[in-house]
Design a protein around this motif. Sequence first.
Motif, PDB file in Angstrom:
ATOM      1  N   VAL A   1       0.848  -1.194   0.000  1.00 21.96           N
ATOM      2  CA  VAL A   1       0.000   0.000   0.000  1.00 21.96           C
ATOM      3  C   VAL A   1       0.883   1.244   0.000  1.00 21.96           C
ATOM      4  CG1 VAL A   1      -2.057  -0.942   1.117  1.00 21.96           C
ATOM      5  CG2 VAL A   1      -0.166  -0.134   2.526  1.00 21.96           C
ATOM      6  N   TRP A   2       0.313   2.336  -0.432  1.00 19.73           N
ATOM      7  CA  TRP A   2       1.034   3.599  -0.425  1.00 19.73           C
ATOM      8  C   TRP A   2       0.395   4.518   0.608  1.00 19.73           C
ATOM      9  CZ3 TRP A   2       5.460   4.580  -3.080  1.00 19.73           C
ATOM     10  CH2 TRP A   2       5.821   3.635  -4.050  1.00 19.73           C
ATOM     11  N   LEU A   3       1.214   4.950   1.566  1.00 21.95           N
ATOM     12  CA  LEU A   3       0.705   5.806   2.645  1.00 21.95           C
ATOM     13  C   LEU A   3       1.378   7.166   2.579  1.00 21.95           C
ATOM     14  CD1 LEU A   3       0.918   3.196   5.548  1.00 21.95           C
ATOM     15  CD2 LEU A   3      -1.070   3.748   4.130  1.00 21.95           C
ATOM     16  N   THR A   4       0.701   8.159   3.100  1.00 25.09           N
ATOM     17  CA  THR A   4       1.294   9.494   3.114  1.00 25.09           C
ATOM     18  C   THR A   4       2.558   9.492   3.979  1.00 25.09           C
ATOM     19  OG1 THR A   4       1.000  11.758   3.880  1.00 25.09           O
ATOM     20  CG2 THR A   4      -0.354  10.093   4.959  1.00 25.09           C
ATOM     21  N   ASN A   5       3.571  10.271   3.567  1.00 22.71           N
ATOM     22  CA  ASN A   5       4.741  10.408   4.438  1.00 22.71           C
ATOM     23  C   ASN A   5       4.662  11.711   5.235  1.00 22.71           C
ATOM     24  OD1 ASN A   5       5.508  12.456   2.718  1.00 22.71           O
ATOM     25  ND2 ASN A   5       7.176  11.326   1.761  1.00 22.71           N
ATOM     26  N   GLU A   6       3.500  12.330   5.147  1.00 26.06           N
ATOM     27  CA  GLU A   6       3.173  13.504   5.975  1.00 26.06           C
ATOM     28  C   GLU A   6       4.109  14.685   5.781  1.00 26.06           C
ATOM     29  OE1 GLU A   6       2.519  12.170   9.984  1.00 26.06           O
ATOM     30  OE2 GLU A   6       1.189  10.586   9.274  1.00 26.06           O
ATOM     31  N   THR A   7       4.622  14.841   4.564  1.00 29.69           N
ATOM     32  CA  THR A   7       5.509  15.986   4.359  1.00 29.69           C
ATOM     33  C   THR A   7       4.846  17.104   3.554  1.00 29.69           C
ATOM     34  OG1 THR A   7       6.420  14.939   2.380  1.00 29.69           O
ATOM     35  CG2 THR A   7       7.626  14.623   4.447  1.00 29.69           C
ATOM     36  N   TYR A   8       3.777  16.769   2.802  1.00 28.90           N
ATOM     37  CA  TYR A   8       3.252  17.746   1.847  1.00 28.90           C
ATOM     38  C   TYR A   8       2.855  19.070   2.501  1.00 28.90           C
ATOM     39  CZ  TYR A   8       0.770  19.801  -2.070  1.00 28.90           C
ATOM     40  OH  TYR A   8       0.378  20.647  -3.075  1.00 28.90           O
ATOM     41  N   TRP A   9       1.964  18.991   3.469  1.00 24.87           N
ATOM     42  CA  TRP A   9       1.432  20.242   4.032  1.00 24.87           C
ATOM     43  C   TRP A   9       2.493  21.006   4.814  1.00 24.87           C
ATOM     44  CZ3 TRP A   9      -2.598  21.375   1.377  1.00 24.87           C
ATOM     45  CH2 TRP A   9      -3.430  20.356   0.901  1.00 24.87           C
ATOM     46  N   LYS A  10       3.420  20.241   5.415  1.00 30.15           N
ATOM     47  CA  LYS A  10       4.516  20.908   6.148  1.00 30.15           C
ATOM     48  C   LYS A  10       5.387  21.700   5.191  1.00 30.15           C
ATOM     49  CE  LYS A  10       4.653  17.471   9.798  1.00 30.15           C
ATOM     50  NZ  LYS A  10       5.113  16.077   9.933  1.00 30.15           N
ATOM     51  N   LEU A  11       5.780  21.047   4.087  1.00 36.27           N
ATOM     52  CA  LEU A  11       6.624  21.738   3.107  1.00 36.27           C
ATOM     53  C   LEU A  11       5.910  22.922   2.480  1.00 36.27           C
ATOM     54  CD1 LEU A  11       8.325  18.827   1.133  1.00 36.27           C
ATOM     55  CD2 LEU A  11       9.439  20.494   2.622  1.00 36.27           C
ATOM     56  N   ARG A  12       4.628  22.741   2.264  1.00 34.01           N
ATOM     57  CA  ARG A  12       3.852  23.801   1.635  1.00 34.01           C
ATOM     58  C   ARG A  12       3.908  25.062   2.482  1.00 34.01           C
ATOM     59  NH1 ARG A  12      -1.487  25.969   1.037  1.00 34.01           N
ATOM     60  NH2 ARG A  12      -2.343  25.800  -1.072  1.00 34.01           N
ATOM     61  N   GLU A  13       3.849  24.821   3.804  1.00 36.01           N
ATOM     62  CA  GLU A  13       3.855  25.971   4.691  1.00 36.01           C
ATOM     63  C   GLU A  13       5.264  26.517   4.895  1.00 36.01           C
ATOM     64  OE1 GLU A  13       1.122  25.547   7.975  1.00 36.01           O
ATOM     65  OE2 GLU A  13       2.506  26.774   9.169  1.00 36.01           O
ATOM     66  N   ASN A  14       6.176  25.622   5.056  1.00 34.78           N
ATOM     67  CA  ASN A  14       7.549  26.049   5.346  1.00 34.78           C
ATOM     68  C   ASN A  14       8.539  25.058   4.748  1.00 34.78           C
ATOM     69  OD1 ASN A  14       9.748  27.299   6.459  1.00 34.78           O
ATOM     70  ND2 ASN A  14       9.476  26.390   8.504  1.00 34.78           N
ATOM     71  N   PRO A  15       9.344  25.431   3.817  1.00 33.28           N
ATOM     72  CA  PRO A  15       9.636  26.776   3.310  1.00 33.28           C
ATOM     73  C   PRO A  15       8.716  27.219   2.173  1.00 33.28           C
ATOM     74  CG  PRO A  15      11.113  25.186   2.301  1.00 33.28           C
ATOM     75  CD  PRO A  15      10.213  24.409   3.210  1.00 33.28           C
ATOM     76  N   GLY A  16       7.726  26.403   1.795  1.00 34.40           N
ATOM     77  CA  GLY A  16       6.897  26.736   0.626  1.00 34.40           C
ATOM     78  C   GLY A  16       7.518  26.111  -0.615  1.00 34.40           C
ATOM     79  N   PHE A  17       6.692  25.626  -1.536  1.00 32.28           N
ATOM     80  CA  PHE A  17       7.222  24.893  -2.689  1.00 32.28           C
ATOM     81  C   PHE A  17       8.071  25.767  -3.613  1.00 32.28           C
ATOM     82  CE2 PHE A  17       3.674  21.986  -1.530  1.00 32.28           C
ATOM     83  CZ  PHE A  17       4.481  20.889  -1.233  1.00 32.28           C
ATOM     84  N   ALA A  18       7.860  27.074  -3.535  1.00 32.16           N
ATOM     85  CA  ALA A  18       8.681  27.962  -4.357  1.00 32.16           C
ATOM     86  C   ALA A  18      10.131  27.900  -3.893  1.00 32.16           C
ATOM     87  CB  ALA A  18       8.144  29.386  -4.268  1.00 32.16           C
ATOM     88  N   ASN A  19      10.333  27.438  -2.664  1.00 35.99           N
ATOM     89  CA  ASN A  19      11.683  27.393  -2.109  1.00 35.99           C
ATOM     90  C   ASN A  19      12.215  25.973  -1.937  1.00 35.99           C
ATOM     91  OD1 ASN A  19      11.639  30.265  -1.767  1.00 35.99           O
ATOM     92  ND2 ASN A  19      10.272  29.918  -0.017  1.00 35.99           N
ATOM     93  N   THR A  20      11.598  25.024  -2.585  1.00 38.49           N
ATOM     94  CA  THR A  20      12.125  23.653  -2.509  1.00 38.49           C
ATOM     95  C   THR A  20      12.585  23.238  -3.897  1.00 38.49           C
ATOM     96  OG1 THR A  20      10.013  22.585  -3.039  1.00 38.49           O
ATOM     97  CG2 THR A  20      10.474  23.002  -0.704  1.00 38.49           C
ATOM     98  N   GLU A  21      13.272  22.111  -3.930  1.00 41.34           N
ATOM     99  CA  GLU A  21      13.665  21.571  -5.226  1.00 41.34           C
ATOM    100  C   GLU A  21      12.496  20.733  -5.751  1.00 41.34           C
ATOM    101  OE1 GLU A  21      17.061  18.715  -6.668  1.00 41.34           O
ATOM    102  OE2 GLU A  21      17.766  20.079  -5.090  1.00 41.34           O
ATOM    103  N   ASN A  22      12.071  20.995  -6.959  1.00 39.81           N
ATOM    104  CA  ASN A  22      10.915  20.268  -7.497  1.00 39.81           C
ATOM    105  C   ASN A  22      11.300  19.610  -8.819  1.00 39.81           C
ATOM    106  OD1 ASN A  22       9.052  21.513  -5.494  1.00 39.81           O
ATOM    107  ND2 ASN A  22       9.517  23.372  -6.657  1.00 39.81           N
TER     108      ASN A  22
END
Length: 606
Positions: free
Chosen positions: A581-602
Amino acid sequence: MALIIKDWEVIDDPQVEVHTGGDSPHDMTLPGICEGYLLKRRKWPLKGWHKRYFVLEAGILRYSKHQHDVSEHHGSLDVSLAVMSINKKSNRIDLDAGDILYHMKVIAKSHELFYIWVTKLQAHRLFKKNEAAHVQSGFLQTLSVAGLAQRNGDLPAAVRNSSRGPPSVADSAAEYFDASDDVLCGSSSEVSDESGLSEGISATRKYRASISKTPNSVVPKSTGRRTTLPAPCPDNSHVGLMAILYNNIGKDLARVSMPAALNEPVNLLQRLCEELEYSELLDTANNTSDPYQRMVYIAAFAISGYSTATFRNRYKPFNPVLGETYECIREDRSFRIISEQVCHHPPISACHAESENFSFWQDQRWKNKFWGKSLEILPTGMVNVTLQRYGDHYEWNKVVTCIHNVLSQQRYLEHYGEVTIRNLKSNTCTCKITFVKSRYWGSDTNKNEVQGTVLDQSGSVIHRFGGLWHEGIFCDTLPTPKCVWKPNPQPKDDVLYYGFSTFAMELNELPPELKPLLPPTDSRLRPDQRLLEEGKVEESDRKKDDLEEFQRERRKELSKQGEEHVPRFFKKAKDSCGRDVWLTNETYWKLRENPGFANTENIILW
Ligand SMILES: CC(C)CCC[C@@H](C)[C@H]1CC[C@H]2[C@@H]3CC=C4C[C@@H](O)CC[C@]4(C)[C@H]3CC[C@]12C
């Protein structure tokens, strides 16, 4: 309509398709060779079933006693000249060419093998017919005045495709493997007459009457979201599906590239969110203290996800590319969801939603079975819901969805099979739901029937409910019998807008304030889908090609470096039964808030 006599089904003759689509890449190619031992019935001199080695090549079926003497075959048959009937129950195939009649049967009780032979025979029949049409049209052309020669696009597909070589045996072996690995078998859902079928029918009639008396839920106050799409849907009735489907037998439909005119401007990641259209049923469940009644609401939710099928049979969702993501925040419904395409082969879309009342997750993948006229979608993987207040963890399977008349405009969807809902945290109760397969002699009134029961530990029925998955569900065993779910009315002019519900219209909306917060992999930013939504079909088609090519390049590059794609927001795990099964690794909303996706490597997908 296929003629059905006591489990025997006459497969419609393949219609030779005349392409208008110019340079469509989906032309007919020579189907792969299919060979192996089958049982063949013999009348004389030794009556009975005999093992024979069959080889199906270029539309001709030959057989011999053993594999090593195929060269001295006993008989051969042009399969395009034969009427083909099949019996799915006994894995039998009959080919009747008038003077020659083959009765065949798959040796092992392998439904898979049977399916492979049936689909391969169909592909070869179509190929042979196309070839015949080719010869005939060539003949007509020689007769016609030079200046009036047919346009390329009007010729049968096979004519234009002669330059492309036949697929290798290895190719077709891969295809078999594809079709046969761990597939659920058959349609076990036909309710037998002994099981109180007629009782079920009259119950459904009663439920139906009660549902129709229930008023529609009040139209929610304006959410500030859009209520329509920027452009109406294109007409796609001209797109020839026959060649596309026959050429991709055994492959995942989600991996087959199709012209954009067939698509709707939402993708499979967004459709996972769409299953939450009736999330208020989960809110209600979380506010219901009685565990049996709670189960009724969970069941209604499980059924509600299927209701869009009524209006959504003309277009297919975009296939997400590997690494594509989609988020949706619904303050008005107080949930948020994130989904990601986590695997390419096989295609798997994973999602995770959360709210103060519930969590919802699943990873969606499925297998296809193309039966010539209909296409069955066999989903694997379970749906999961937890309720915050009671700590319940519900888990259930999905049923088979069948696209009937897949090649024609009379296409419609049917769901059939059994759903079992278990609460992994307590065995107080379980729920069984049957999506009844419609009986071919029945009228429209027995379509889309659903029946269900909530059972206690000893198996006694505590609640009973039923209705139709496109009209609503009624439960007459609740303290106050009531309609537990009814679909929302469709918006005005929905036919012009892909049959979308209001909720579906909102899925791909991109408000300016949202844009800077999204990772560049978000489906809302996918250019081909956006172009289609704006009604620019040709541009969308071109973009779609580029994008798919770009995905292939990326895959090649990765495998060259011996690397494998790693999903960004989900991790692979095993469930309680040992399934992947595939489960969330619970990083999405955290990254979205800090530092924000504009500041991550995508990763760059388009
Ligand atoms: C060939 C084209 C133009 C015909 C239209 C195909 C449409 C109707 C098909 C393509 C993909 C299909 C979906 C694929 C997977 C699932 C998950 C399953 O659990 C419920 C049905 C559902 C959601 C299918 C519904 C029907 C569907 C949307």
